[in-house]
Design a protein around this motif. Structure first.
Motif, PDB file in Angstrom:
ATOM      1  N   UNK A 134       0.867  -1.180   0.000  1.00  0.00           N
ATOM      2  CA  UNK A 134       0.000   0.000   0.000  1.00  0.00           C
ATOM      3  C   UNK A 134       0.896   1.220   0.000  1.00  0.00           C
ATOM      4  N   UNK A 135       0.767   2.059  -0.987  1.00  0.00           N
ATOM      5  CA  UNK A 135       1.573   3.281  -1.003  1.00  0.00           C
ATOM      6  C   UNK A 135       0.969   4.322  -1.930  1.00  0.00           C
ATOM      7  N   UNK A 136       1.297   5.573  -1.623  1.00  0.00           N
ATOM      8  CA  UNK A 136       1.077   6.626  -2.598  1.00  0.00           C
ATOM      9  C   UNK A 136       2.277   6.675  -3.524  1.00  0.00           C
ATOM     10  N   UNK A 137       2.148   7.493  -4.557  1.00  0.00           N
ATOM     11  CA  UNK A 137       3.280   7.713  -5.467  1.00  0.00           C
ATOM     12  C   UNK A 137       4.369   8.460  -4.705  1.00  0.00           C
ATOM     13  N   UNK A 138       5.627   8.069  -4.887  1.00  0.00           N
ATOM     14  CA  UNK A 138       6.732   8.851  -4.315  1.00  0.00           C
ATOM     15  C   UNK A 138       7.875   8.893  -5.333  1.00  0.00           C
ATOM     16  N   UNK A 139       8.627  10.021  -5.253  1.00  0.00           N
ATOM     17  CA  UNK A 139       9.635  10.291  -6.284  1.00  0.00           C
ATOM     18  C   UNK A 139      10.753   9.280  -6.355  1.00  0.00           C
ATOM     19  N   UNK A 140      11.057   8.624  -5.238  1.00  0.00           N
ATOM     20  CA  UNK A 140      12.171   7.675  -5.260  1.00  0.00           C
ATOM     21  C   UNK A 140      11.847   6.369  -5.977  1.00  0.00           C
ATOM     22  N   UNK A 141      10.613   6.240  -6.447  1.00  0.00           N
ATOM     23  CA  UNK A 141      10.343   5.110  -7.353  1.00  0.00           C
ATOM     24  C   UNK A 141      11.206   5.248  -8.611  1.00  0.00           C
ATOM     25  N   UNK A 142      11.517   6.505  -8.938  1.00  0.00           N
ATOM     26  CA  UNK A 142      12.384   6.767 -10.084  1.00  0.00           C
ATOM     27  C   UNK A 142      13.771   6.166  -9.838  1.00  0.00           C
ATOM     28  N   UNK A 143      14.224   6.319  -8.586  1.00  0.00           N
ATOM     29  CA  UNK A 143      15.522   5.774  -8.195  1.00  0.00           C
ATOM     30  C   UNK A 143      15.505   4.238  -8.253  1.00  0.00           C
ATOM     31  N   UNK A 144      14.418   3.654  -7.796  1.00  0.00           N
ATOM     32  CA  UNK A 144      14.286   2.195  -7.887  1.00  0.00           C
ATOM     33  C   UNK A 144      14.408   1.747  -9.341  1.00  0.00           C
ATOM     34  N   UNK A 145      13.797   2.509 -10.226  1.00  0.00           N
ATOM     35  CA  UNK A 145      13.849   2.189 -11.651  1.00  0.00           C
ATOM     36  C   UNK A 145      15.237   2.381 -12.244  1.00  0.00           C
ATOM     37  N   UNK A 146      15.924   3.426 -11.768  1.00  0.00           N
ATOM     38  CA  UNK A 146      17.269   3.715 -12.277  1.00  0.00           C
ATOM     39  C   UNK A 146      18.271   2.658 -11.841  1.00  0.00           C
ATOM     40  N   UNK A 147      18.132   2.196 -10.602  1.00  0.00           N
ATOM     41  CA  UNK A 147      19.157   1.332 -10.012  1.00  0.00           C
ATOM     42  C   UNK A 147      18.895  -0.160 -10.236  1.00  0.00           C
ATOM     43  N   UNK A 148      17.686  -0.498 -10.656  1.00  0.00           N
ATOM     44  CA  UNK A 148      17.330  -1.919 -10.800  1.00  0.00           C
ATOM     45  C   UNK A 148      16.646  -2.157 -12.138  1.00  0.00           C
ATOM     46  N   UNK A 149      16.986  -3.263 -12.766  1.00  0.00           N
ATOM     47  CA  UNK A 149      16.287  -3.640 -13.999  1.00  0.00           C
ATOM     48  C   UNK A 149      15.068  -4.459 -13.591  1.00  0.00           C
ATOM     49  N   UNK A 150      13.974  -3.767 -13.313  1.00  0.00           N
ATOM     50  CA  UNK A 150      12.807  -4.446 -12.754  1.00  0.00           C
ATOM     51  C   UNK A 150      12.066  -5.221 -13.851  1.00  0.00           C
ATOM     52  N   UNK A 151      11.854  -6.498 -13.590  1.00  0.00           N
ATOM     53  CA  UNK A 151      11.132  -7.345 -14.540  1.00  0.00           C
ATOM     54  C   UNK A 151       9.626  -7.230 -14.346  1.00  0.00           C
TER      55      UNK A 151
END
Ligand code: NI
Ligand code: MN
Length: 221
Positions: A134-151
């Motif tokens: 459960x979460x709202x949108x937060x800017x560090x999701x961008x960081x998760x995307x940058x640092x990990x190749x999410x499948x």
């Protein structure tokens, strides 16, 4: 990897004889296709202590001799004999026989006194999976995307208590995930959302593929 959807935010992922179960809200979910005594798990990942996430985790853990991975505060609050907890905290990770689990930020209440809700970033036999909880949108999701190749990412879309569709589309973009699966919608009237709207927007506004799982559906990917 086999993905099973048990309604709301409850999924299982199975591969090479290891089953992960997320937020097992089953017995009190009128839409769930299975009850707590019917599911198998080696690890139960609980994002926070709200009833619709902790759900039947204690019972399932006890019966399966499974380990509940959650925050320190939720673990402390629900600790009892016969249940094996792996308490962790945000930003921390641990290597396990199937790969790795790291707790991520989630902007949401913990459901117990103190603490925070979390999400999970996993390496599950080489596949990178983000379970937002459960979460709202937060800017560090961008960081998760940058640092990990999410499948694969699991994102809430039901609004009211979590992100709605509009923000979940932005989250999908930030995460640069190959695939996204919507969750946490249509369990109650308050979180009514059309997953096909989400799918269409993901298709037109992002490079990701949206998979909608029907409750009770199993998918091999
Ligand atoms: Ni919640
Ligand atoms: Mn919830």
């Amino acid at each position: 990897m086999k993905i099973s959807y048990y309604g709301h935010a409850c999924f299982s992922l199975a591969e090479q004889g290891v089953t992960l179960l997320f937020d097992p809200f089953l017995n009190n979910n009128p839409l769930s296709p299975v009850k707590a005594h019917q599911v198998k798990a080696d690890y139960i990942l609980v994002t926070h202590g709200h009833d619709d996430h902790l759900g039947d985790a204690l019972e399932i853990a006890q019966r399966n001799k499974a380990t509940i991975i959650t925050t320190v505060e939720v673990a402390k609050h629900y600790q009892q004999g016969g249940v094996n907890f792996l308490p962790m905290n945000l930003g921390g990770g641990i290597n396990l026989p199937f790969g790795r689990v790291k707790l991520t930020e989630a902007t949401h209440g913990s459901g117990v006194p103190g603490g925070r809700a979390c999400g999970f970033l996993l390496n599950f036999f080489g596949k990178i999976i983000y379970f937002a909880g459960d979460t709202g949108l937060f800017g560090d999701m961008r960081l998760l995307g940058e640092l990990n190749k999410i499948d694969l990412a699991f994102l809430p879309i039901g609004d009211h208590f979590t992100m709605g569709i509009e923000d979940a589309v932005i989250a999908t973009k930030f995460l640069e995930t190959k695939k996204v699966i919507p969750m946490h919608y249509n369990t109650w009237p308050l979180i009514t959302a059309n997953p096909e709207d989400f799918q269409e927007q993901v298709q037109t506004k992002t490079d990701s593929q949206c998979l909608i799982l029907a409750i009770g559906e199993e998918l091999d990917i």
